[in-house]
Write a protein that holds these residues in place. Structure first.
Motif, PDB file in Angstrom:
ATOM      1  N   THR A  52       0.694  -1.409  -0.063  1.00 28.49           N
ATOM      2  CA  THR A  52       0.138   0.077  -0.243  1.00 28.49           C
ATOM      3  C   THR A  52       0.917   0.853   0.059  1.00 28.49           C
ATOM      4  OG1 THR A  52      -0.292  -0.026   2.379  1.00 28.49           O
ATOM      5  CG2 THR A  52      -1.983  -1.006   1.210  1.00 28.49           C
ATOM      6  N   VAL A  53       2.117   1.174   0.642  1.00 32.09           N
ATOM      7  CA  VAL A  53       3.028   2.403   0.622  1.00 32.09           C
ATOM      8  C   VAL A  53       3.332   2.544  -0.936  1.00 32.09           C
ATOM      9  CG1 VAL A  53       4.973   3.226   1.549  1.00 32.09           C
ATOM     10  CG2 VAL A  53       3.440   1.948   3.162  1.00 32.09           C
ATOM     11  N   ILE A  54       3.704   1.605  -1.309  1.00 32.79           N
ATOM     12  CA  ILE A  54       4.546   1.567  -2.795  1.00 32.79           C
ATOM     13  C   ILE A  54       3.563   2.129  -3.683  1.00 32.79           C
ATOM     14  CG2 ILE A  54       5.382   0.129  -4.502  1.00 32.79           C
ATOM     15  CD1 ILE A  54       6.329  -1.952  -2.353  1.00 32.79           C
ATOM     16  N   ALA A  55       2.207   1.661  -3.471  1.00 31.57           N
ATOM     17  CA  ALA A  55       1.205   2.416  -4.598  1.00 31.57           C
ATOM     18  C   ALA A  55       0.925   3.689  -4.317  1.00 31.57           C
ATOM     19  CB  ALA A  55      -0.175   1.296  -4.092  1.00 31.57           C
ATOM     20  N   LEU A  56       0.989   4.048  -2.735  1.00 29.96           N
ATOM     21  CA  LEU A  56       1.150   5.643  -2.742  1.00 29.96           C
ATOM     22  C   LEU A  56       2.049   6.301  -3.270  1.00 29.96           C
ATOM     23  CD1 LEU A  56      -0.322   5.643   1.281  1.00 29.96           C
ATOM     24  CD2 LEU A  56      -1.552   6.399  -1.098  1.00 29.96           C
ATOM     25  N   TRP A  57       3.264   5.883  -2.994  1.00 27.67           N
ATOM     26  CA  TRP A  57       4.286   6.400  -3.911  1.00 27.67           C
ATOM     27  C   TRP A  57       4.526   6.573  -5.174  1.00 27.67           C
ATOM     28  CZ3 TRP A  57       9.071   3.633  -0.642  1.00 27.67           C
ATOM     29  CH2 TRP A  57       8.961   4.308   0.661  1.00 27.67           C
ATOM     30  N   LEU A  58       3.720   5.658  -5.812  1.00 24.05           N
ATOM     31  CA  LEU A  58       3.620   5.487  -7.157  1.00 24.05           C
ATOM     32  C   LEU A  58       2.650   6.366  -7.960  1.00 24.05           C
ATOM     33  CD1 LEU A  58       4.800   1.913  -8.118  1.00 24.05           C
ATOM     34  CD2 LEU A  58       6.016   3.899  -8.333  1.00 24.05           C
ATOM     35  N   GLY A  59       1.596   6.810  -6.869  1.00 28.02           N
ATOM     36  CA  GLY A  59       0.505   7.514  -7.449  1.00 28.02           C
ATOM     37  C   GLY A  59      -0.708   6.636  -7.763  1.00 28.02           C
ATOM     38  N   HIS A  60      -0.672   5.295  -7.612  1.00 31.05           N
ATOM     39  CA  HIS A  60      -1.717   4.387  -8.050  1.00 31.05           C
ATOM     40  C   HIS A  60      -3.189   4.606  -7.024  1.00 31.05           C
ATOM     41  CE1 HIS A  60       1.329   1.481  -9.918  1.00 31.05           C
ATOM     42  NE2 HIS A  60       1.177   2.734 -10.382  1.00 31.05           N
ATOM     43  N   GLU A  61      -3.910   4.562  -7.585  1.00 27.19           N
ATOM     44  CA  GLU A  61      -5.301   4.924  -6.721  1.00 27.19           C
ATOM     45  C   GLU A  61      -5.552   3.668  -6.149  1.00 27.19           C
ATOM     46  OE1 GLU A  61     -10.170   4.783  -7.846  1.00 27.19           O
ATOM     47  OE2 GLU A  61      -8.757   5.714  -9.433  1.00 27.19           O
ATOM     48  N   SER A  62      -5.092   2.629  -6.205  1.00 22.63           N
ATOM     49  CA  SER A  62      -5.350   1.475  -5.330  1.00 22.63           C
ATOM     50  C   SER A  62      -4.063   0.621  -5.278  1.00 22.63           C
ATOM     51  CB  SER A  62      -6.640   0.831  -5.826  1.00 22.63           C
ATOM     52  OG  SER A  62      -6.750  -0.766  -5.280  1.00 22.63           O
ATOM     53  N   PRO A  63      -3.889  -0.135  -4.288  1.00 22.87           N
ATOM     54  CA  PRO A  63      -2.850  -1.071  -4.397  1.00 22.87           C
ATOM     55  C   PRO A  63      -3.254  -2.332  -5.161  1.00 22.87           C
ATOM     56  CG  PRO A  63      -3.731  -0.808  -1.952  1.00 22.87           C
ATOM     57  CD  PRO A  63      -4.481  -0.106  -2.832  1.00 22.87           C
TER      58      PRO A  63
END
Length: 66
Positions: A11-22
């Motif tokens: 979930t942290v990686i998803a936030l860093w990449l700017g993804h809407e969802s994991p």
């Protein structure tokens, strides 16, 4: 993959990449052999002996001869 292997939560990686969802990030993730072995080691009961498969020398010779 390096972040995931270092223990960073997906979930942290998803936030860093700017993804809407994991779920979006998960589509790009592939576990390597080391990660698979760690996951399997975590679920093997302590009393069992963890051995890596080693084919017989005759089988290796046969395969190398193909």
């Amino acid at each position: 993959m390096h972040l995931l292997q270092a223990g960073v939560d997906l979930t942290v990686i998803a936030l860093w990449l700017g993804h809407e969802s994991p779920v979006t990030t998960h589509g790009y993730v592939e576990a390597d052999l080391a990660m698979k072995e760690q996951a399997l080691a975590a679920i093997i009961p302590p009393e069992s002996k963890h051995k890596r498969y080693r084919p017989a020398d005759a089988l290796i010779q046969f395969l190398e001869g193909l």
